[in-house]
Design an enzyme around this catalytic site. Structure first.
Site, short mmCIF file in Angstrom:
data_model
loop_
_atom_site.label_atom_id
_atom_site.label_comp_id
_atom_site.label_asym_id
_atom_site.label_seq_id
_atom_site.Cartn_x
_atom_site.Cartn_y
_atom_site.Cartn_z
N SER A 246 0.82 -1.20 0.00
CA SER A 246 0.00 0.00 0.00
C SER A 246 0.85 1.25 0.00
O SER A 246 1.94 1.27 0.60
CB SER A 246 -0.90 -0.04 1.23
OG SER A 246 -0.96 1.21 1.84
N LYS A 247 0.35 2.26 -0.67
CA LYS A 247 1.09 3.52 -0.68
C LYS A 247 1.11 4.12 0.72
O LYS A 247 2.04 4.78 1.12
CB LYS A 247 0.52 4.49 -1.71
CG LYS A 247 -0.98 4.50 -1.82
CD LYS A 247 -1.42 4.95 -3.21
CE LYS A 247 -2.93 4.79 -3.36
NZ LYS A 247 -3.37 4.76 -4.73
N ARG A 248 0.05 3.83 1.48
CA ARG A 248 -0.01 4.38 2.84
C ARG A 248 1.08 3.80 3.74
O ARG A 248 1.53 4.44 4.67
CB ARG A 248 -1.38 4.13 3.46
CG ARG A 248 -2.40 5.18 3.06
CD ARG A 248 -3.74 4.93 3.73
NE ARG A 248 -4.39 3.74 3.19
CZ ARG A 248 -5.10 3.74 2.07
NH1 ARG A 248 -5.25 4.84 1.37
NH2 ARG A 248 -5.67 2.64 1.63
#
Ligand code: GLU
Length: 482
Positions: A246-248
Site C-alpha cells: 500500500s502507498k499508505r
C-alpha cells in the site's frame, strides 16, 4: 472467450503514486490485450474530490510508460465525464432501480448505531425508500439535499470470476449503496460501470479487494441494462510482513525502481510471477515471450509476497540478456552523470565501454552496479581496499609486481593468452602459486579484490595503464614497509 475483441483498462486513482500492486494489474491487463490482439486503455479515476492529487497523474503515467504500459488510445480522465455520470444516475432513479435519500450524515450515523444495537448489522435502514411521491416532491421543491441510492434487490448476487470461479453473495449483506452524492456527483461505483460500458471494456481484471464492489457494480449493470463484462480478480501482493502492499505503508513508487537501476522488463517479468504462473521451468521470460504464453487460466487464488531480493535476481538475469551495446548505451549517460567520464571521451571509446560491459555484466544486479564497479576503468585515482591490501600487499609483493610489469612490458601483443602465459611462467620460475601474482596485480590495477577475471581486466585496461598502476603499487608497498 467470445469473438468480441478484448478491451481492457487500468484505472489508477491519483490518490497516491503507482505502487507495484497497480503496476501488476496493469501488466496483466496489457498482456491480455496483447495476447489477444485487443486494446488496453488507461483511465485516470480523478473524481475523488477529497483525496485526489492532480500532481500525481504525471508520475503515474510516467511509471506506466517506463514499464511499457502506455495507453493504446488517448487516456480517459474520469473527471471529464461527470455530466455523463449524472445522466445515468438520473436514468437509474427514473427506472425505479434507485431512490432519493434525504438523510443527513448525522441521521445516518444515529440510524446505523441503532440498527447495530438492535440487529447487529450496520446497514442503511431504507427509511427514504418508503417516502411517498408527494413527500419526495415537496422536499425536492424545498431544495432539500439528497443522495441517490441503489435499491438492492432481494435474493443473491453471483458471477463467474475468471480467476476465483463462481462467487455468490446474499444481497441481504449489501446495503442500498449510494451512487450519487448530495452535490450530484457520482460515486466510484457508478462512474466505473458507466465508463467501462462507454469504453466498451470486455474484461475487468483487478485486485480481489474489489470483489465486494463487483457485486454492487453488477447491480448497476442490470439497472442500466448494460452487458456485463468478464471479471477477473487477482490475488493481492503482500509485503514481507504479510500486510497488503500500500502507498499508505510507504511501499515503493514504481518510478523508484527505475531510478534504482531495475530494468522495466525485469520488474514486468517478476510481477508476472506474483499470482500467475508461466508454467515454464525457467521463470525468466521476455515481454514478448510473456505475451505469447499469457492466459487467464494460470492465475492462482493465493496471495503472494513481494520479495525485493527475488526482483534483484530477476534483474540480474535480464541484465545478462542484454547485448553489450545495449548495456553500454544505457550506462554511458549514467557514467557521465556520476562524473566518471565525459560524453566526448566516451564517443571515441565505444569499444572500450563495450568491453567493460562484457567484463562486468555477469556481476551486476542493478544498472547502478556498472557505475560503482567501474570507477577504476576511468581513473587511477582510487585507494586500495584496506583488508585486501593487508593481505596481498606484503613487502615481497612489491618485487613481484615490478618483475611481472617488466615482463609484460616486453610483450609484443598484450593479449589474454600472452598475459596469462607470462604470469604463469613467472610464478613457475619463482616456484610460487599464481595467486601470489594474481591478487596483488588485481589490487594494484583496480584497488579492489573482486571483479572480472584478471586477464580480461588487464587487457581491457591496456598495457600502459596496467604497467603504470603495477609500478605505482610497488612503490606504495615499499613506502609502507620502510
Ligand atoms: N480506481 C480504482 C483503484 O485505484 C480501480 C477501479 C477498478 O479497477 O475498477 O483502486
Amino acid at each position: 472467450m467470445s469473438d468480441t475483441p478484448v478491451r481492457v483498462r487500468i484505472a489508477p486513482s491519483p490518490t497516491g503514486y503507482l505502487h507495484v500492486g497497480v503496476g501488476r494489474t496493469a501488466v496483466f491487463n496489457w498482456l491480455l490485450a496483447r495476447h489477444t490482439g485487443g486494446t488496453y486503455v488507461i483511465r485516470i479515476e480523478d473524481t475523488d474530490q477529497k483525496r485526489n492529487r492532480p500532481e500525481l497523474i504525471q508520475p503515474i503515467l510516467d511509471a506506466l510508460k517506463w514499464m511499457g504500459l502506455e495507453s493504446d488510445e488517448p487516456e480517459v480522465r474520469q473527471s471529464t465525464r461527470t455530466d455523463i455520470h449524472k445522466e445515468y444516475t438520473k436514468k437509474i432513479l427514473e427506472s425505479g432501480h434507485g431512490y432519493r435519500c434525504f438523510c443527513s450524515p448525522e441521521e445516518l450515523k444515529a440510524a446505523r448505531e441503532k440498527a447495530r444495537k438492535e440487529k447487529g448489522i450496520q446497514k442503511y435502514d431504507r427509511r427514504c425508500l418508503h417516502l411517498s411521491d408527494d413527500e419526495i416532491k415537496s422536499r425536492v421543491d424545498a431544495g432539500d439535499k439528497f443522495a441517490i441510492r441503489i435499491k438492492v434487490p432481494d435474493g443473491e448476487s453471483n458471477f463467474s470470476d475468471l480467476i476465483c470461479g463462481d462467487l455468490t453473495r446474499n444481497n441481504e449483506e449489501i446495503e442500498d449503496f449510494i451512487i450519487a452524492r448530495s452535490d450530484g456527483s457520482a460515486t466510484y461505483q457508478l462512474a466505473v460501470v458507466v465508463d467501462d460500458h462507454d469504453m466498451g471494456i470486455t474484461h475487468v481484471i483487478r485486485g480481489n479487494d474489489h470483489i465486494t464492489n463487483t457485486y454492487k457494480q453488477i447491480m448497476i449493470y442490470h439497472a442500466l441494462g448494460f452487458d456485463i463484462p468478464a471479471f477477473g480478480h487477482i490475488p493481492m501482493i503482500l509485503r514481507p510482513d504479510k500486510r497488503k502492499v500500500s502507498k499508505r505503508l510507504g511501499d515503493k513508487d514504481v518510478n523508484e525502481y527505475s531510478s534504482e537501476g531495475i530494468l522495466p522488463e525485469a520488474l514486468f517479468n517478476y510481477l508476472c510471477t506474483l499470482g500467475w504462473s508461466s508454467k515454464r521451468d525457467n521463470e525468466i521470460l521476455s515481454i514478448d515471450e510473456l505475451v505469447e504464453i499469457f492466459t487467464t487460466d494460470n492465475f492462482s487464488a493465493a496471495n503472494s509476497i513481494f520479495d525485493e531480493e527475488k526482483l534483484l535476481a530477476f534483474n540480474k538475469e535480464h541484465i545478462k540478456r542484454k547485448s553489450d551495446h545495449e548495456l553500454a548505451t544505457m550506462v554511458a549517460p549514467m557514467l557521465v552523470e556520476a562524473g566518471l567520464t565525459s560524453k566526448y571521451w566516451l564517443e571515441t571509446r565505444w569499444d572500450y565501454l563495450r568491453s567493460i560491459m562484457t567484463a562486468l555484466r555477469e556481476r551486476a544486479h542493478r544498472m547502478g552496479d556498472f557505475i560503482t564497479m567501474s570507477g577504476y576503468f576511468f581513473s587511477a585515482d582510487f585507494t586500495y581496499d584496506d583488508k585486501a591490501a593487508k593481505k596481498h600487499f606484503k613487502p615481497e609483493a612489491a618485487d613481484r609486481l615490478e618483475e611481472l610489469a617488466d615482463r609484460l612490458e616486453q610483450l609484443p601483443e598484450f593479449s589474454l593468452e600472452n598475459v596469462e602465459k607470462v604470469l604463469t611462467e613467472l610464478a613457475d620460475e619463482r616456484e610460487v602459486g599464481r595467486a601470489k601474482y594474481i591478487h596483488p596485480t588485481r589490487l594494484a590495477v583496480s584497488g579492489t579484490p573482486a571483479g572480472p577475471g584478471l586477464f580480461d581486466l588487464l587487457v581491457i585496461l591496456s598495457k600502459p595503464v596496467v604497467l603504470e598502476r603495477m609500478r605505482k603499487a610497488a612503490e606504495h608497498i615499499r613506502t609502507l614497509s620502510n
